[in-house]
Design a protein around this motif. Structure first.
Motif, PDB file in Angstrom:
ATOM      1  N   THR A   1      -8.598  -2.334  -5.446  1.00 51.77           N
ATOM      2  CA  THR A   1      -8.415  -0.935  -5.803  1.00 51.77           C
ATOM      3  C   THR A   1      -7.609  -0.859  -7.089  1.00 51.77           C
ATOM      4  O   THR A   1      -6.605  -1.548  -7.242  1.00 51.77           O
ATOM      5  N   CYS A   2      -8.069  -0.012  -7.998  1.00 47.34           N
ATOM      6  CA  CYS A   2      -7.388   0.211  -9.264  1.00 47.34           C
ATOM      7  C   CYS A   2      -6.798   1.615  -9.266  1.00 47.34           C
ATOM      8  O   CYS A   2      -7.517   2.607  -9.106  1.00 47.34           O
TER       9      CYS A   2
ATOM     10  N   ASP B 235      -6.814  -6.307  -1.851  1.00 48.28           N
ATOM     11  CA  ASP B 235      -6.669  -6.322  -0.396  1.00 48.28           C
ATOM     12  C   ASP B 235      -7.457  -7.504   0.164  1.00 48.28           C
ATOM     13  O   ASP B 235      -8.674  -7.438   0.334  1.00 48.28           O
TER      14      ASP B 235
ATOM     15  N   ARG C  37      -7.881   6.772  -8.711  1.00 49.68           N
ATOM     16  CA  ARG C  37      -8.049   5.633  -7.801  1.00 49.68           C
ATOM     17  C   ARG C  37      -9.531   5.282  -7.715  1.00 49.68           C
ATOM     18  O   ARG C  37     -10.373   6.152  -7.530  1.00 49.68           O
ATOM     19  N   ARG C  38      -9.821   3.977  -7.851  1.00 53.19           N
ATOM     20  CA  ARG C  38     -11.185   3.467  -7.683  1.00 53.19           C
ATOM     21  C   ARG C  38     -11.119   2.188  -6.858  1.00 53.19           C
ATOM     22  O   ARG C  38     -10.241   1.353  -7.082  1.00 53.19           O
ATOM     23  N   THR C  39     -12.064   2.028  -5.951  1.00 52.60           N
ATOM     24  CA  THR C  39     -12.100   0.845  -5.094  1.00 52.60           C
ATOM     25  C   THR C  39     -13.477   0.211  -5.170  1.00 52.60           C
ATOM     26  O   THR C  39     -14.501   0.916  -5.231  1.00 52.60           O
TER      27      THR C  39
ATOM     28  N   LEU D 101     -15.202  -3.764 -11.161  1.00 49.88           N
ATOM     29  CA  LEU D 101     -14.327  -2.598 -11.040  1.00 49.88           C
ATOM     30  C   LEU D 101     -13.793  -2.249 -12.424  1.00 49.88           C
ATOM     31  O   LEU D 101     -13.150  -3.084 -13.069  1.00 49.88           O
TER      32      LEU D 101
ATOM     33  N   GLU E 202     -11.466  -6.160  -0.752  1.00 49.59           N
ATOM     34  CA  GLU E 202     -11.752  -5.165  -1.778  1.00 49.59           C
ATOM     35  C   GLU E 202     -10.576  -5.069  -2.744  1.00 49.59           C
ATOM     36  O   GLU E 202      -9.463  -5.487  -2.426  1.00 49.59           O
TER      37      GLU E 202
ATOM     38  N   TRP F  72       0.798  -1.227   0.000  1.00 44.97           N
ATOM     39  CA  TRP F  72       0.000   0.000   0.000  1.00 44.97           C
ATOM     40  C   TRP F  72       0.833   1.279   0.000  1.00 44.97           C
ATOM     41  O   TRP F  72       0.302   2.356  -0.271  1.00 44.97           O
TER      42      TRP F  72
END
Length: 190
Positions: free
Chosen positions: A153-154, A146, A166-168, A175, A151, A128
């Motif tokens: 994240t991209c 994660d 950032r998108r989660t 996604l 989840e 991270w």
């Protein structure tokens, strides 16, 4: 006799190239990988077996949408980021096939179009923070899966200061992944 401080001469820290040579010469045990993180050689185990099915599901989706001439894989290769003095072995990656031409064991990170890291309790901080900072200056798309938070994240749009986008999404949903992939990851199998 008067006591005086005696300076201790310290050798200069090893160069990136010297550390990379050391990693190349290491006899890393099966199931382990060596990476250059924060100027140190870190040996850690490959992901746990429960990670295999989500990795395979993601690899298959990425492989189906990878740009022409690129391959999605989980094979243990070290990608070097010489400007940052780092070399990472991502859990999953999409890379131009030409990166495998030639000799040597380490690949040029500039050939990467995507990296994915699957977090564990022991690697979560590095995934991270450390890796995100380095990948965010060069790699077009970075996924952090994660496993503890369930989840994905991209991160995309790299810059000298890191990713700009950032998108989660929680596991079980989709996604969006931007160019050069342009598809929605189905995380229902994660």
């Amino acid at each position: 006799m008067i006591e005086r401080a005696t300076p201790i001469e310290q050798a200069a820290p090893p160069t990136f190239e010297a550390l990379l040579r050391t990693v190349e010469e290491m006899d890393t045990p099966d199931g382990f990988k060596a990476e250059l993180i924060r100027g140190k050689i870190i040996v850690s185990p490959w992901s746990m077996r429960r990670y295999y099915l989500p990795m395979r599901a993601l690899r298959e989706q990425l492989g189906a949408h990878a740009p022409k001439g690129q391959v999605a894989d989980i094979a243990p290769f070290l990608f070097q980021f010489p400007e940052a003095g780092r070399a990472y072995g991502p859990d999953l990656y999409v890379v131009d096939e030409t990166a495998f031409e030639g000799e040597g064991r380490h690949l040029d990170a500039a050939a990467l179009s995507l990296v994915a890291e699957f977090t564990s309790v022991s690697t979560k901080d590095v995934d991270w923070h450390e890796k995100l900072d380095v990948y965010g200056q060069l790699v077009p798309v970075h996924l952090v899966v994660d496993m503890q938070a369930s989840e994905i994240t991209c991160f995309s749009d790299p810059s000298p200061h890191g990713y700009r986008s950032r998108r989660t999404a929680p596991f079980g949903t989709s996604l969006p992944v931007p160019a050069p992939f342009d598809f929605d990851i189905d995380s229902s199998g994660f």
